[in-house]
Design a protein around this motif. Structure first.
Motif, short mmCIF file in Angstrom:
data_model
loop_
_atom_site.label_atom_id
_atom_site.label_comp_id
_atom_site.label_asym_id
_atom_site.label_seq_id
_atom_site.Cartn_x
_atom_site.Cartn_y
_atom_site.Cartn_z
N HIS A 163 0.93 -1.52 0.09
CA HIS A 163 0.20 0.06 0.08
C HIS A 163 0.74 1.41 -0.05
CE1 HIS A 163 -3.34 2.55 0.74
NE2 HIS A 163 -2.80 2.82 1.84
N ARG A 164 2.04 1.34 0.96
CA ARG A 164 2.72 2.30 0.92
C ARG A 164 3.60 2.52 -0.38
NH1 ARG A 164 6.67 2.90 4.35
NH2 ARG A 164 6.90 0.45 4.45
N ASN A 165 4.18 1.54 -0.82
CA ASN A 165 5.31 1.92 -2.10
C ASN A 165 5.40 0.73 -2.93
OD1 ASN A 165 6.78 -0.22 -0.86
ND2 ASN A 165 7.71 0.95 0.37
N LEU A 166 4.40 -0.15 -3.06
CA LEU A 166 4.15 -1.12 -4.05
C LEU A 166 5.37 -1.78 -4.32
CD1 LEU A 166 2.68 0.96 -7.30
CD2 LEU A 166 1.61 -0.46 -5.46
N HIS A 167 6.28 -2.17 -3.04
CA HIS A 167 7.27 -2.91 -2.86
C HIS A 167 8.53 -2.46 -3.56
CE1 HIS A 167 5.42 -6.00 -0.26
NE2 HIS A 167 4.37 -5.97 -1.06
N LEU A 168 8.51 -1.19 -4.11
CA LEU A 168 9.41 -0.63 -4.73
C LEU A 168 10.32 0.62 -4.01
CD1 LEU A 168 7.01 0.57 -7.99
CD2 LEU A 168 8.73 -1.52 -7.76
N GLY A 169 10.21 0.54 -2.54
CA GLY A 169 10.88 1.25 -1.71
C GLY A 169 11.12 2.54 -1.80
N ALA A 170 11.82 3.61 -1.73
CA ALA A 170 11.61 4.98 -1.48
C ALA A 170 11.03 5.48 -2.92
CB ALA A 170 12.88 5.72 -1.54
N VAL A 171 11.29 5.02 -4.24
CA VAL A 171 10.78 5.50 -5.48
C VAL A 171 9.35 5.04 -5.39
CG1 VAL A 171 10.63 5.01 -7.83
CG2 VAL A 171 12.91 5.13 -6.60
N GLY A 172 8.91 3.75 -4.90
CA GLY A 172 7.54 3.54 -4.78
C GLY A 172 6.62 4.43 -4.07
N ARG A 173 7.17 5.24 -2.92
CA ARG A 173 6.37 6.22 -2.29
C ARG A 173 5.86 7.16 -3.03
NH1 ARG A 173 9.20 7.45 3.42
NH2 ARG A 173 7.14 8.22 3.80
N HIS A 174 6.42 7.52 -3.98
CA HIS A 174 5.98 8.59 -5.03
C HIS A 174 4.36 8.29 -5.44
CE1 HIS A 174 10.36 9.34 -5.56
NE2 HIS A 174 9.97 10.63 -4.97
N TYR A 175 4.20 7.13 -5.69
CA TYR A 175 2.78 6.74 -6.04
C TYR A 175 1.67 7.05 -4.80
CZ TYR A 175 0.15 3.05 -4.02
OH TYR A 175 -0.67 2.56 -3.14
N SER A 176 1.96 6.68 -3.79
CA SER A 176 0.98 6.81 -2.72
C SER A 176 0.80 8.27 -2.44
CB SER A 176 1.22 6.25 -1.46
OG SER A 176 2.64 6.49 -1.16
N GLU A 177 1.91 9.08 -2.34
CA GLU A 177 1.89 10.79 -1.92
C GLU A 177 1.13 11.16 -3.08
OE1 GLU A 177 4.83 14.35 -0.72
OE2 GLU A 177 5.67 12.33 -0.52
N LEU A 178 1.26 11.01 -4.48
CA LEU A 178 0.68 11.61 -5.55
C LEU A 178 -0.85 11.45 -5.49
CD1 LEU A 178 0.91 12.97 -8.33
CD2 LEU A 178 0.78 10.60 -9.51
N ALA A 179 -1.20 10.15 -5.15
CA ALA A 179 -2.66 9.80 -4.90
C ALA A 179 -2.99 10.52 -3.93
CB ALA A 179 -3.04 8.30 -4.44
N ALA A 180 -2.40 10.61 -2.56
CA ALA A 180 -2.99 11.58 -1.55
C ALA A 180 -3.00 13.18 -1.88
CB ALA A 180 -2.15 11.06 -0.17
N SER A 181 -2.11 13.48 -2.71
CA SER A 181 -1.89 14.95 -2.90
C SER A 181 -3.01 15.48 -3.95
CB SER A 181 -0.44 15.36 -3.55
OG SER A 181 0.31 14.99 -2.61
N TRP A 182 -3.52 14.60 -4.80
CA TRP A 182 -4.63 15.08 -5.70
C TRP A 182 -5.94 14.48 -5.05
CZ3 TRP A 182 -4.62 17.95 -9.92
CH2 TRP A 182 -3.54 18.61 -10.25
N LEU A 183 -6.02 13.51 -4.45
CA LEU A 183 -7.49 13.14 -4.01
C LEU A 183 -8.10 14.11 -3.63
CD1 LEU A 183 -9.42 10.62 -3.52
CD2 LEU A 183 -8.27 10.22 -1.23
N TRP A 184 -7.92 15.04 -2.50
CA TRP A 184 -8.55 15.91 -2.17
C TRP A 184 -8.99 17.04 -3.28
CZ3 TRP A 184 -7.26 21.30 -2.33
CH2 TRP A 184 -5.87 21.46 -2.41
#
Length: 483
Positions: free
Chosen positions: A163-184
């Motif tokens: 859920h946090r990073n798609l098992h891609l480490g620090a790079v994968g965290r961009h996906y969840s932050e992008l989702a949270a940044s645009w959801l609102w």
């Protein structure tokens, strides 16, 4: 939530027109915020929605991790009291140490109400992971051993990492932050667009909340389900966005800096000992390890717990041994189910005193809200009810996005000479620079501040605008002038 923008193609269904365009002193034609909202909602819906789907699907999986733990790790996690009283925790720690003689004792979570005691060890070869030994508190029998991460079982750790990073480490965290940044953004934008469409109709409240069941098919029916469902979800989606951002990589760092500036962090618990005795240590065969921490005598655990209980702490608890000979033990309540119990004490078992105390009731308001928000985001705060609400939000978000993409497909040209896979954008390019002057003057500083605080909102937004401007300029230059 996301793709209400895809709804604007049907002429008969077009929303009430914005205020008539006006001409500025420089001759620039200006419009209201409607076209801009529609254009931005369209971009976000098409390009950001896949990230939102990933977050929703992985978040839905995370909501059932407590049940998965019970099914998969029932042997390790559950103990049957059978009318027996729990044995001293020190004996349970000794049993765990016998089963795992290597490593340093990290903390102990005493079992209660049918759960096993979790004795957690660290070792250099484990990295940030830990080795958990589970002990039946009624027999001191070891029921199992697992490699854990902050107390999480392997399955829960795997799903959390997905859920946090798609098992891609620090790079994968961009996906969840992008989702949270645009959801609102897409949630509020969709709400504004739907209200704008319904504001001059009869029964506005009902139309906002319920789909138009009279529409048998087509974009109108799909849009009704998309928008009305989004209205029901909007508060929950805003909550998920805000709480998700608090521990994201970049926005979370800015949030933490804000808490520091406001002195609103969780209060620190002082473990420094002023007396000469120091915490109980010794019995080299019991504790210590390759990390260089002092050896820990399991017998001290019972004394520490007695002092903590006398000072008002109740279960569930975590007992952490001292970091060195001049530090105290710590005992923390870890009950995240409402009403929460999160008080902490530092204990000197030799002197039999509490060195320091931190009560949840005394935390700064922002620290309390942050803690409660994260617990709710993780499905802990209200127990199974919290899990059900999160699951409903995830399923609802997936449905809203599906309906949004369906609208985009339904709006595609179907004439033989104009066939296309999907529909065109709902409004012409240029909405970005056709705002009233006052909106530009007020909006630009706000957008810049948001882009700084939420980099994965600001960078994609700049990209959307740049692409829009470049394509519009290229099309203007490539269109022959009409004489």
């Amino acid at each position: 939530m996301s793709l209400t923008s895809a709804r604007a193609a049907e002429p008969a269904e077009a929303p009430p027109p914005p205020a008539a365009p006006s001409t500025s002193g420089a001759g620039r034609r200006t419009y209201g915020l409607g076209p801009l909202l529609l254009r931005l909602h369209f971009y976000a819906g098409v390009l950001v929605a896949p990230f939102l789907v990933l977050a929703a699907v992985t978040g839905l999986a995370y909501t059932i991790t407590p049940q998965l733990d019970t099914v998969i790790y029932g042997t390790e996690l559950r103990a049957e009291p059978a009318g027996r009283a729990a044995l001293p925790v020190s004996e349970q720690v000794a049993a765990a140490r016998a089963a795992y003689p290597d490593g340093a004792l990290s903390y102990v979570a005493p079992g209660a109400d049918g759960t096993t005691t979790q004795v957690v060890f660290t070792a250099p070869e484990l990295g940030e992971n830990q080795h958990s030994v589970y002990v039946d508190p009624y027999t001191t029998q070891v029921t199992g051993e697992l490699t854990t991460w902050f107390g999480y079982t392997p399955v829960r750790t795997w799903i959390d990492d997905l859920h946090r990073n798609l098992h891609l480490g620090a790079v994968g965290r961009h996906y969840s932050e992008l989702a949270a940044s645009w959801l609102w953004v897409v949630a509020l934008g969709g709400l504004a667009l739907w209200w704008r469409r319904q504001r001059r109709t009869r029964g506005r409240a009902r139309r906002m909340l319920l789909p138009d069941l009279a529409a048998r098919k087509g974009v109108r029916r799909t849009r009704g389900w998309h928008a009305s469902t989004g209205v029901w979800l909007v508060v929950g989606l805003l909550f998920l966005s805000a709480t998700g951002l608090t521990w994201s990589r970049y926005a979370g760092a800015n949030f933490g800096a804000g808490l520091d500036a406001l002195d609103a962090r969780t209060p620190a618990l002082s473990t420094a000992l002023t007396g000469a005795g120091g915490p109980a240590a010794g019995g080299g065969h019991h504790g210590g390890g390759p990390t260089g921490t002092p050896p820990v005598d399991p017998a001290a655990v019972d004394q520490v717990l007695r002092i903590a209980h006398a000072d008002g702490l109740t279960g569930p608890l975590e007992v952490t041994p001292p970091a060195d000979a001049s530090s105290a033990w710590t005992v923390a309540e870890v009950d995240n189910v409402w009403p929460v119990r999160l008080d902490r004490v530092a204990v000197d078992p030799v002197a039999g005193t509490v060195v320091d105390r931190s009560d949840f009731a005394d935390w700064p308001l922002l620290a309390k809200l942050s803690s409660l928000g994260i617990s709710a985001h993780m499905g802990l705060l209200f127990g199974p009810v919290n899990q059900i609400l999160l699951a409903a939000l995830a399923v609802g978000l997936i449905c809203v996005i599906f309906w949004g993409y369906r609208m985009w497909w339904q709006r595609r040209p179907t004439r033989a000479d104009r066939r296309a896979v999907v529909g065109a954008p709902p409004v012409a390019r240029g909405a970005w620079w056709q705002l009233p002057t006052w909106a530009i003057v007020v909006g630009l500083p706000v957008v810049f501040l948001l882009g700084w605080a939420l980099p994965l909102f600001g960078i994609p937004l700049a990209a959307f605008i740049a692409v829009d401007l470049v394509v519009a300029a290229w099309r203007r230059r490539s269109t022959p002038a009409v004489s």
